[in-house]
Design an enzyme around this catalytic site. Structure first.
Site, PDB file in Angstrom:
ATOM      1  N   SER A 125      36.404  -0.721 -22.756  1.00 45.63           N
ATOM      2  CA  SER A 125      36.424  -1.973 -23.515  1.00 45.63           C
ATOM      3  C   SER A 125      35.055  -2.630 -23.527  1.00 45.63           C
ATOM      4  CB  SER A 125      37.434  -2.932 -22.885  1.00 45.63           C
ATOM      5  OG  SER A 125      38.716  -2.389 -22.983  1.00 45.63           O
ATOM      6  N   HIS A 146      36.023   3.042 -29.374  1.00 43.58           N
ATOM      7  CA  HIS A 146      36.871   1.943 -28.914  1.00 43.58           C
ATOM      8  C   HIS A 146      38.049   1.794 -29.867  1.00 43.58           C
ATOM      9  CE1 HIS A 146      37.043  -2.662 -27.982  1.00 43.58           C
ATOM     10  NE2 HIS A 146      37.904  -1.994 -27.265  1.00 43.58           N
ATOM     11  N   GLU A 158      35.806   1.334 -33.382  1.00 41.14           N
ATOM     12  CA  GLU A 158      34.436   0.890 -33.139  1.00 41.14           C
ATOM     13  C   GLU A 158      33.709   2.038 -32.433  1.00 41.14           C
ATOM     14  OE1 GLU A 158      34.179  -2.547 -30.605  1.00 41.14           O
ATOM     15  OE2 GLU A 158      32.269  -3.125 -31.481  1.00 41.14           O
ATOM     16  N   ASN A 199      34.906  -7.044 -28.863  1.00 41.91           N
ATOM     17  CA  ASN A 199      35.193  -7.716 -27.591  1.00 41.91           C
ATOM     18  C   ASN A 199      34.178  -8.810 -27.262  1.00 41.91           C
ATOM     19  OD1 ASN A 199      37.513  -6.367 -27.237  1.00 41.91           O
ATOM     20  ND2 ASN A 199      36.807  -5.022 -25.605  1.00 41.91           N
TER      21      ASN A 199
END
Ligand SMILES: NC(=O)c1ccc[n+]([C@@H]2O[C@H](COP(=O)([O-])OP(=O)(O)OC[C@H]3O[C@@H](n4cnc5c(N)ncnc54)[C@H](O)[C@@H]3O)[C@@H](O)[C@H]2O)c1
Length: 249
Positions: A125, A146, A158, A199
């Site tokens: 993450s 991701h 991602e 994130n």
């Protein structure tokens, strides 16, 4: 009929993310082996991909895929506690818990066990992909991929490249993500900038949401409702965390 591809996918970790990722790659026709060291996790993963909320059976019920397609995909999906079964793959996606020491150990083991041309992707993450790549002798074949939860539903992909990641690795992973029905966006990770856009921005939103609650301006439920109503978010920032951890079950 499901066209079986000649690219094999390995997935390391059969938890919330790993089981969903392997389900997605098998559904796209890629022979997929998902490994977990915990036999209980493998059993739960089997349930997750068959009868779970986003599993094959519900997909058939909701008209997302035919029974034949689901059965063929299940045939392509091996869930196992044998590490070696997952390492003879063309692309390996790591989805073990978010601990840097653990990811580095897994990447070292994969680097030793997988063929030299195998791409090693991490679903971290937010750890530096460059740091993970540096633990291997193939940093040009290490990349971030991701995913968002639930993996079978979300189009998010991602792709995080480092200074060392080769164009070939980027092309092979974006092609695979696209064939899996995802929408790959390639971003950068380097020494001074953290490469996880979704994130980073979510963390900034959470910081402000927490400040709003701490200041006594609104409750977490009110913050979530306002963000849903104002921006059309499917869920608010607080609910997002609970959902992600549970796999939205
Ligand atoms: N849950 C989310 O919404 C989400 C979204 C994007 C990315 N991620 C990332 O994906 C990764 C996995 O998250 P998760 O939610 O699936 O975790 P999880 O705890 O549900 O699953 C992790 C699995 O890895 C297994 N495992 C532990 N050590 C292992 C090893 N050495 N080899 C093989 N398997 C091992 C565990 O037994 C467990 O089944 C984390 O890096 C997380 O940050 C999670």
């Amino acid at each position: 009929m499901l066209e079986v591809k000649d690219v094999k996918v390995g997935v390391i970790g059969a938890g919330v993310m790993g089981s969903g990722i392997a389900q997605v790659t098998a559904t796209a026709g890629y022979p997929s082996v998902c490994y977990d060291l915990d036999p209980g996790a493998v059993a739960r993963a089997r349930e997750h991909v068959t009868t779970g909320r986003y599993g094959f059976d519900r997909g058939v019920e909701r008209g997302k895929l035919t029974r034949e397609h689901a059965d063929a995909a299940l045939e392509l999906l091996e869930l196992t506690t044998e590490f070696d079964a997952a390492t003879s793959a063309d692309v390996i996606i790591e989805a073990v818990p978010e601990r840097l020491d653990l990811k580095i150990k897994v990447f070292r083991d994969l680097d030793r066990a997988a063929p030299p041309n195998t791409i090693l992707a991490s679903n971290t993450s937010g750890f530096s992909i460059a740091a993970i790549g540096a633990a291997t002798d193939r940093p040009d074949h290490v990349i971030g991929w991701h995913w968002a939860s639930p993996a079978p539903v979300m189009r998010f992909a991602e792709i995080v490249r480092t200074r060392d990641t080769s164009e070939e690795a980027i092309d092979r992973v974006t092609e695979l993500a696209t064939a899996c029905g995802k929408n790959p966006v390639v971003v950068r990770d380097h020494d001074t900038a953290w490469g996880f856009v979704a994130n980073r921005i979510y963390a900034a939103v959470m910081d402000e949401a927490k400040r709003v609650v701490d200041d006594g301006v609104a409750t977490p439920e009110q913050v979530d409702q306002l963000m849903i109503d104002c921006y059309g978010w499917p869920t608010g920032p607080h609910t997002m965390i609970q959902g992600a951890l549970s796999g939205w079950t």
